[in-house]
Motif scaffolding. Structure first.
Motif, PDB file in Angstrom:
ATOM      1  N   TRP A  27      17.156 -27.217 -50.806  1.00 42.33           N
ATOM      2  CA  TRP A  27      18.499 -26.880 -51.260  1.00 42.33           C
ATOM      3  C   TRP A  27      18.820 -27.706 -52.687  1.00 42.33           C
ATOM      4  N   HIS A  28      17.348 -28.097 -53.175  1.00 41.04           N
ATOM      5  CA  HIS A  28      17.735 -28.438 -54.324  1.00 41.04           C
ATOM      6  C   HIS A  28      16.951 -27.442 -55.638  1.00 41.04           C
ATOM      7  N   LYS A  29      16.418 -26.199 -54.858  1.00 38.60           N
ATOM      8  CA  LYS A  29      15.830 -25.105 -55.642  1.00 38.60           C
ATOM      9  C   LYS A  29      17.941 -24.049 -56.097  1.00 38.60           C
ATOM     10  N   VAL A  30      18.326 -24.726 -55.231  1.00 38.21           N
ATOM     11  CA  VAL A  30      20.444 -23.727 -55.402  1.00 38.21           C
ATOM     12  C   VAL A  30      20.848 -23.875 -56.762  1.00 38.21           C
ATOM     13  N   ILE A  31      20.610 -25.317 -57.380  1.00 38.43           N
ATOM     14  CA  ILE A  31      20.802 -25.967 -57.917  1.00 38.43           C
ATOM     15  C   ILE A  31      20.492 -25.723 -59.941  1.00 38.43           C
ATOM     16  N   LYS A  32      21.290 -25.231 -60.906  1.00 38.87           N
ATOM     17  CA  LYS A  32      20.607 -25.523 -62.057  1.00 38.87           C
ATOM     18  C   LYS A  32      20.280 -25.754 -62.784  1.00 38.87           C
ATOM     19  N   ARG A  33      20.086 -26.657 -64.083  1.00 35.98           N
ATOM     20  CA  ARG A  33      19.895 -27.758 -64.772  1.00 35.98           C
ATOM     21  C   ARG A  33      19.121 -26.490 -66.218  1.00 35.98           C
ATOM     22  N   ASP A  34      20.001 -26.964 -67.524  1.00 33.67           N
ATOM     23  CA  ASP A  34      19.650 -27.216 -68.750  1.00 33.67           C
ATOM     24  C   ASP A  34      18.681 -27.545 -68.884  1.00 33.67           C
ATOM     25  N   LEU A  35      17.860 -25.665 -69.789  1.00 33.33           N
ATOM     26  CA  LEU A  35      16.063 -26.058 -69.802  1.00 33.33           C
ATOM     27  C   LEU A  35      15.873 -27.221 -70.948  1.00 33.33           C
ATOM     28  N   SER A  36      16.925 -26.864 -71.570  1.00 34.83           N
ATOM     29  CA  SER A  36      17.015 -28.311 -72.244  1.00 34.83           C
ATOM     30  C   SER A  36      16.695 -29.661 -72.091  1.00 34.83           C
ATOM     31  N   HIS A  37      17.464 -29.757 -70.851  1.00 32.00           N
ATOM     32  CA  HIS A  37      17.508 -30.976 -70.535  1.00 32.00           C
ATOM     33  C   HIS A  37      15.732 -31.384 -69.840  1.00 32.00           C
ATOM     34  N   GLN A  38      15.923 -30.017 -69.044  1.00 33.50           N
ATOM     35  CA  GLN A  38      14.952 -30.401 -68.577  1.00 33.50           C
ATOM     36  C   GLN A  38      13.336 -31.107 -69.169  1.00 33.50           C
ATOM     37  N   LEU A  39      13.729 -29.873 -70.637  1.00 36.86           N
ATOM     38  CA  LEU A  39      12.398 -30.217 -71.134  1.00 36.86           C
ATOM     39  C   LEU A  39      12.010 -31.433 -71.065  1.00 36.86           C
ATOM     40  N   VAL A  40      13.426 -32.539 -72.104  1.00 39.74           N
ATOM     41  CA  VAL A  40      13.276 -34.051 -72.304  1.00 39.74           C
ATOM     42  C   VAL A  40      12.551 -34.617 -70.758  1.00 39.74           C
ATOM     43  N   ARG A  41      13.457 -34.170 -69.439  1.00 42.44           N
ATOM     44  CA  ARG A  41      12.865 -34.608 -68.306  1.00 42.44           C
ATOM     45  C   ARG A  41      11.101 -34.752 -68.065  1.00 42.44           C
ATOM     46  N   SER A  53      17.431 -33.609 -77.207  1.00 44.76           N
ATOM     47  CA  SER A  53      17.658 -32.206 -77.438  1.00 44.76           C
ATOM     48  C   SER A  53      18.801 -32.361 -78.198  1.00 44.76           C
ATOM     49  N   TYR A  54      18.777 -31.324 -79.444  1.00 42.88           N
ATOM     50  CA  TYR A  54      20.518 -30.995 -79.921  1.00 42.88           C
ATOM     51  C   TYR A  54      20.883 -30.226 -79.539  1.00 42.88           C
ATOM     52  N   ARG A  55      21.982 -28.993 -80.105  1.00 45.53           N
ATOM     53  CA  ARG A  55      22.945 -28.334 -80.092  1.00 45.53           C
ATOM     54  C   ARG A  55      23.093 -27.437 -81.761  1.00 45.53           C
ATOM     55  N   SER A  56      22.757 -26.786 -81.689  1.00 46.35           N
ATOM     56  CA  SER A  56      23.144 -26.234 -83.698  1.00 46.35           C
ATOM     57  C   SER A  56      24.355 -25.600 -83.016  1.00 46.35           C
ATOM     58  N   HIS A  57      25.524 -26.012 -84.147  1.00 48.21           N
ATOM     59  CA  HIS A  57      26.527 -25.249 -84.114  1.00 48.21           C
ATOM     60  C   HIS A  57      26.309 -23.928 -85.161  1.00 48.21           C
ATOM     61  N   HIS A  78      24.899 -18.242 -76.276  1.00 47.31           N
ATOM     62  CA  HIS A  78      23.676 -17.636 -77.181  1.00 47.31           C
ATOM     63  C   HIS A  78      23.460 -19.094 -77.829  1.00 47.31           C
ATOM     64  N   THR A  79      24.199 -19.503 -78.130  1.00 50.06           N
ATOM     65  CA  THR A  79      23.884 -21.315 -79.141  1.00 50.06           C
ATOM     66  C   THR A  79      22.613 -21.841 -79.140  1.00 50.06           C
ATOM     67  N   ILE A  80      21.810 -22.177 -80.112  1.00 52.15           N
ATOM     68  CA  ILE A  80      20.359 -22.217 -79.801  1.00 52.15           C
ATOM     69  C   ILE A  80      20.650 -23.778 -79.768  1.00 52.15           C
ATOM     70  N   ILE A  81      20.047 -24.946 -78.930  1.00 51.46           N
ATOM     71  CA  ILE A  81      19.483 -25.472 -78.667  1.00 51.46           C
ATOM     72  C   ILE A  81      17.868 -26.147 -79.079  1.00 51.46           C
ATOM     73  N   VAL A  82      17.767 -27.155 -79.692  1.00 49.32           N
ATOM     74  CA  VAL A  82      16.631 -27.161 -80.026  1.00 49.32           C
ATOM     75  C   VAL A  82      15.792 -28.658 -79.188  1.00 49.32           C
ATOM     76  N   VAL A  83      14.609 -28.475 -78.826  1.00 47.46           N
ATOM     77  CA  VAL A  83      14.401 -29.796 -78.200  1.00 47.46           C
ATOM     78  C   VAL A  83      12.656 -29.384 -79.279  1.00 47.46           C
ATOM     79  N   GLU A  84      12.847 -31.264 -79.712  1.00 44.68           N
ATOM     80  CA  GLU A  84      11.712 -31.651 -80.022  1.00 44.68           C
ATOM     81  C   GLU A  84      10.811 -32.555 -79.145  1.00 44.68           C
ATOM     82  N   ILE A  85       9.937 -32.835 -79.084  1.00 43.41           N
ATOM     83  CA  ILE A  85       8.615 -33.877 -78.922  1.00 43.41           C
ATOM     84  C   ILE A  85       7.711 -33.749 -79.300  1.00 43.41           C
ATOM     85  N   ALA A  86       7.783 -34.687 -79.453  1.00 38.37           N
ATOM     86  CA  ALA A  86       6.035 -35.758 -80.466  1.00 38.37           C
ATOM     87  C   ALA A  86       5.489 -35.848 -79.467  1.00 38.37           C
ATOM     88  N   GLY A  87       4.766 -36.238 -80.408  1.00 39.61           N
ATOM     89  CA  GLY A  87       2.705 -36.762 -79.305  1.00 39.61           C
ATOM     90  C   GLY A  87       1.381 -36.466 -80.319  1.00 39.61           C
TER      91      GLY A  87
END
Length: 133
Positions: A27-41, A53-57, A78-87
């Protein structure tokens, strides 16, 4: 001579409409999550030192059209969302390989960070705003 690991920044461009399904129970699989949020998680779960994660205007990726998120009355999917990960570079490469299936439409960049360490504290200045030293 020991080499310290190369520190970098992974920059991932995704679209606002890019989603990923939850994992786990059916039942969790039917719920969609923003890819940008999931990458941060995922970055947090993997123990990286920082991710945002930040949204480009306004912008474009590759040779695509210019996307203006402020041009209409509603948000542009179609707005671009940028995810940055440091490591460390090798850990960032492993992260991309592990999540490659979710990033088929993403634009991914690795930027080497020079003269910088995740383990140093903030530099404190002594004196006031007019201190020229």
């Amino acid at each position: 001579m020991t080499h310290s690991p190369r520190i970098g920044l992974l920059r991932i461009h995704v679209r606002a409409r890019d989603y990923v399904h939850h994992e786990g129970k059916w039942w969790h699989k039917v719920i969609k999550r923003d890819l940008s949020h999931q990458l941060v998680r995922w970055a947090h779960e993997d123990g990286f030192d920082g991710a945002i994660s930040y949204r480009s205007h306004l912008g474009f990726v590759g040779h695509g059209p210019i996307i203006d998120d402020l041009a209409g009355e509603s948000r542009n999917p179609h707005t671009i969302i940028v995810v940055e990960i440091a490591g460390e570079e090798q850990r960032l490469r492993s992260f991309i390989e592990h999540h490659r299936a979710m990033l088929t439409h993403a634009h991914v960049q690795f930027l080497s960070v020079e003269n910088w360490s995740l383990h140093h504290g903030h530099v404190r200045r002594t004196g006031g705003h007019n201190d020229k030293s």
